[in-house]
Design a protein around this motif. Sequence first.
Motif, PDB file in Angstrom:
ATOM      1  N   PRO A  28       0.799  -1.207   0.000  1.00 22.28           N
ATOM      2  CA  PRO A  28       0.000   0.000   0.000  1.00 22.28           C
ATOM      3  C   PRO A  28       0.837   1.264   0.000  1.00 22.28           C
ATOM      4  CG  PRO A  28      -0.878  -1.588   1.579  1.00 22.28           C
ATOM      5  CD  PRO A  28       0.448  -2.120   1.096  1.00 22.28           C
ATOM      6  N   GLU A  29       1.999   1.234   0.655  1.00 26.73           N
ATOM      7  CA  GLU A  29       2.818   2.426   0.725  1.00 26.73           C
ATOM      8  C   GLU A  29       3.465   2.769  -0.617  1.00 26.73           C
ATOM      9  OE1 GLU A  29       4.127   1.950   5.395  1.00 26.73           O
ATOM     10  OE2 GLU A  29       5.627   2.008   3.824  1.00 26.73           O
ATOM     11  N   SER A  30       3.533   1.787  -1.507  1.00 27.76           N
ATOM     12  CA  SER A  30       4.189   2.013  -2.790  1.00 27.76           C
ATOM     13  C   SER A  30       3.224   2.445  -3.879  1.00 27.76           C
ATOM     14  CB  SER A  30       4.905   0.737  -3.252  1.00 27.76           C
ATOM     15  OG  SER A  30       3.956  -0.270  -3.553  1.00 27.76           O
ATOM     16  N   GLN A  31       1.937   2.538  -3.571  1.00 29.47           N
ATOM     17  CA  GLN A  31       0.959   2.937  -4.577  1.00 29.47           C
ATOM     18  C   GLN A  31       1.182   4.392  -4.961  1.00 29.47           C
ATOM     19  OE1 GLN A  31      -1.273   1.038  -6.090  1.00 29.47           O
ATOM     20  NE2 GLN A  31      -0.620  -0.763  -4.994  1.00 29.47           N
ATOM     21  N   SER A  32       1.022   4.692  -6.212  1.00 28.38           N
ATOM     22  CA  SER A  32       1.199   6.054  -6.704  1.00 28.38           C
ATOM     23  C   SER A  32       0.093   6.955  -6.168  1.00 28.38           C
ATOM     24  CB  SER A  32       1.182   6.057  -8.228  1.00 28.38           C
ATOM     25  OG  SER A  32       1.171   7.372  -8.717  1.00 28.38           O
ATOM     26  N   GLY A  33       0.420   8.242  -6.017  1.00 27.47           N
ATOM     27  CA  GLY A  33      -0.579   9.186  -5.562  1.00 27.47           C
ATOM     28  C   GLY A  33      -1.734   9.314  -6.527  1.00 27.47           C
ATOM     29  N   GLU A  34      -1.484   9.015  -7.800  1.00 31.28           N
ATOM     30  CA  GLU A  34      -2.564   9.089  -8.779  1.00 31.28           C
ATOM     31  C   GLU A  34      -3.669   8.093  -8.465  1.00 31.28           C
ATOM     32  OE1 GLU A  34      -0.932   8.548 -12.609  1.00 31.28           O
ATOM     33  OE2 GLU A  34       0.423  10.263 -12.507  1.00 31.28           O
ATOM     34  N   ASP A  35      -3.343   6.991  -7.820  1.00 29.91           N
ATOM     35  CA  ASP A  35      -4.349   5.988  -7.488  1.00 29.91           C
ATOM     36  C   ASP A  35      -5.374   6.528  -6.502  1.00 29.91           C
ATOM     37  OD1 ASP A  35      -2.623   4.575  -8.995  1.00 29.91           O
ATOM     38  OD2 ASP A  35      -2.124   3.063  -7.491  1.00 29.91           O
ATOM     39  N   VAL A  36      -5.031   7.607  -5.798  1.00 32.37           N
ATOM     40  CA  VAL A  36      -5.913   8.152  -4.768  1.00 32.37           C
ATOM     41  C   VAL A  36      -6.605   9.414  -5.254  1.00 32.37           C
ATOM     42  CG1 VAL A  36      -6.032   9.067  -2.422  1.00 32.37           C
ATOM     43  CG2 VAL A  36      -4.462   7.186  -2.951  1.00 32.37           C
ATOM     44  N   TRP A  37      -5.819  10.391  -5.752  1.00 37.09           N
ATOM     45  CA  TRP A  37      -6.430  11.683  -6.023  1.00 37.09           C
ATOM     46  C   TRP A  37      -7.222  11.702  -7.323  1.00 37.09           C
ATOM     47  CZ3 TRP A  37      -5.364  14.398 -10.396  1.00 37.09           C
ATOM     48  CH2 TRP A  37      -4.167  14.162 -11.060  1.00 37.09           C
ATOM     49  N   ILE A  38      -6.849  10.896  -8.304  1.00 37.19           N
ATOM     50  CA  ILE A  38      -7.617  10.895  -9.559  1.00 37.19           C
ATOM     51  C   ILE A  38      -9.051  10.415  -9.343  1.00 37.19           C
ATOM     52  CG2 ILE A  38      -7.845   9.711 -11.784  1.00 37.19           C
ATOM     53  CD1 ILE A  38      -4.954  10.109 -12.273  1.00 37.19           C
ATOM     54  N   PRO A  39      -9.297   9.284  -8.664  1.00 37.37           N
ATOM     55  CA  PRO A  39     -10.698   8.890  -8.431  1.00 37.37           C
ATOM     56  C   PRO A  39     -11.466   9.908  -7.596  1.00 37.37           C
ATOM     57  CG  PRO A  39      -9.212   7.039  -8.063  1.00 37.37           C
ATOM     58  CD  PRO A  39      -8.350   8.247  -8.217  1.00 37.37           C
ATOM     59  N   LEU A  40     -10.811  10.526  -6.609  1.00 39.70           N
ATOM     60  CA  LEU A  40     -11.507  11.506  -5.779  1.00 39.70           C
ATOM     61  C   LEU A  40     -11.911  12.731  -6.596  1.00 39.70           C
ATOM     62  CD1 LEU A  40      -9.408  11.399  -2.470  1.00 39.70           C
ATOM     63  CD2 LEU A  40     -11.665  10.409  -2.896  1.00 39.70           C
ATOM     64  N   VAL A  41     -10.965  13.250  -7.381  1.00 40.58           N
ATOM     65  CA  VAL A  41     -11.259  14.430  -8.188  1.00 40.58           C
ATOM     66  C   VAL A  41     -12.330  14.124  -9.224  1.00 40.58           C
ATOM     67  CG1 VAL A  41     -10.294  16.025  -9.898  1.00 40.58           C
ATOM     68  CG2 VAL A  41      -8.994  15.477  -7.838  1.00 40.58           C
ATOM     69  N   TYR A  42     -12.189  13.021  -9.931  1.00 41.12           N
ATOM     70  CA  TYR A  42     -13.151  12.689 -10.973  1.00 41.12           C
ATOM     71  C   TYR A  42     -14.531  12.380 -10.394  1.00 41.12           C
ATOM     72  CZ  TYR A  42      -9.527  12.566 -14.576  1.00 41.12           C
ATOM     73  OH  TYR A  42      -8.533  12.918 -15.456  1.00 41.12           O
ATOM     74  N   SER A  43     -14.593  11.794  -9.233  1.00 38.24           N
ATOM     75  CA  SER A  43     -15.890  11.523  -8.609  1.00 38.24           C
ATOM     76  C   SER A  43     -16.599  12.825  -8.243  1.00 38.24           C
ATOM     77  CB  SER A  43     -15.701  10.657  -7.363  1.00 38.24           C
ATOM     78  OG  SER A  43     -15.144   9.406  -7.699  1.00 38.24           O
ATOM     79  N   ALA A  44     -15.851  13.766  -7.654  1.00 42.55           N
ATOM     80  CA  ALA A  44     -16.461  15.049  -7.300  1.00 42.55           C
ATOM     81  C   ALA A  44     -16.908  15.801  -8.551  1.00 42.55           C
ATOM     82  CB  ALA A  44     -15.463  15.887  -6.497  1.00 42.55           C
ATOM     83  N   VAL A  45     -16.073  15.808  -9.573  1.00 42.81           N
ATOM     84  CA  VAL A  45     -16.435  16.490 -10.823  1.00 42.81           C
ATOM     85  C   VAL A  45     -17.655  15.836 -11.459  1.00 42.81           C
ATOM     86  CG1 VAL A  45     -15.649  16.992 -13.166  1.00 42.81           C
ATOM     87  CG2 VAL A  45     -14.100  17.319 -11.246  1.00 42.81           C
ATOM     88  N   LEU A  46     -17.712  14.510 -11.426  1.00 46.13           N
ATOM     89  CA  LEU A  46     -18.848  13.794 -12.018  1.00 46.13           C
ATOM     90  C   LEU A  46     -20.159  14.163 -11.323  1.00 46.13           C
ATOM     91  CD1 LEU A  46     -19.892  11.564 -13.960  1.00 46.13           C
ATOM     92  CD2 LEU A  46     -19.439   9.925 -12.128  1.00 46.13           C
ATOM     93  N   ILE A  47     -20.160  14.174 -10.002  1.00 43.44           N
ATOM     94  CA  ILE A  47     -21.393  14.463  -9.262  1.00 43.44           C
ATOM     95  C   ILE A  47     -21.844  15.905  -9.490  1.00 43.44           C
ATOM     96  CG2 ILE A  47     -22.404  14.630  -6.958  1.00 43.44           C
ATOM     97  CD1 ILE A  47     -20.530  12.331  -6.129  1.00 43.44           C
ATOM     98  N   LEU A  48     -20.917  16.852  -9.286  1.00 36.63           N
ATOM     99  CA  LEU A  48     -21.271  18.258  -9.471  1.00 36.63           C
ATOM    100  C   LEU A  48     -21.621  18.562 -10.929  1.00 36.63           C
ATOM    101  CD1 LEU A  48     -18.553  20.006  -7.250  1.00 36.63           C
ATOM    102  CD2 LEU A  48     -20.988  19.728  -6.741  1.00 36.63           C
TER     103      LEU A  48
END
Length: 360
Positions: A28-48
Amino acid sequence: MDVNLDGLFRFNDSYDYDDDYTYKDDDPESQSGEDVWIPLVYSAVLILGLFGNGLLLVTLALKKRAWRTSDTFMLHMSVADVLLLVTLPLWAAQATRSCGWCIGLTLCRISAVIFKVNFFCGIFLLAIICLDRYLWLVHAKQLYSHKKPTLVHLSCLSVWVIALLLTVPEWLFMALERHPWKEERTQCVLSLYPADKRLASRLPHHVLSAVAVIVIGFSCATPWLQRPAKTLRKRVVTLILVGVFSLCWIPYNIALVADTFSGAGNTSDGLSGLPQRTSLTVTAALGCIHACLRPLLYFALSGDFRKWTLAALSCVIAEPKGSVWELGVGDDASLEQSPETEELKQIASVEQQVQSKIST
């Protein structure tokens, strides 16, 4: 004291040191930051975005009897945003799934095409709006009229056709490739390793984007310099829409230009192009955020749009006059109200006063 070392030297089993030093990709510590922030950003953009553009389309449907030229342009912009929003879950899934892009090459190409179409529809339609305002404010001429909507529809159709033609590289060169350091993952990328091929495929994008930026900048700046006091409200709304669009999309285009003219990405493993790909990923996410911002800007800047929106939410029929976007595109203001005619009237009145004083 006797020390028995027989057991130590008799131990002949080989030990594989590579197992201890192998990079564990599923840590888990080696996962790229993109694995976290991309789904969060895209989910918020999708809903709004779906909520805001949904209200916008409902508002347009309610006021179809009072349809104006600006409404037609806003409709096409909203449709382009909705299409982009629908593809966001696919890009988010690529970042979160262990297999990466697992849904086939066809959807990969369609998603890339929609992303590019959204950008070109947005910038070309903004250029047309700004050009129409420039002609009216500076030359007292109009490109469009709500009494003759055929030209408006032809212009919007032409924008869609040009945008689709510019997506030919995405149809031809989008590919599923192995991730540079996560080989079990595939990613949907534009496979353009040779520099000459990359430049040839992206040159129309860069040239037409630059032309649209020049048209928008000239059309917005000239009226302010020549007639700073005329139709201030509509010009402010247009400038804010242009400014937000620029803040969201200019970083992506700068990153794309840097990637086009850099020597990175020429190797098949893609390691040398990681900084460019990372910058493209980040700036592309910023461009996608724009899909949820436009309805918020309309709601904040246009009082009539707020009335229509609140009426739609409360199921009440509202009847505002004119376009709810306050852009002034195609508004059939009479020539008596044009800036040029007003100046002629002022000159004529001054001449009459001078003649009257001379005669007396």
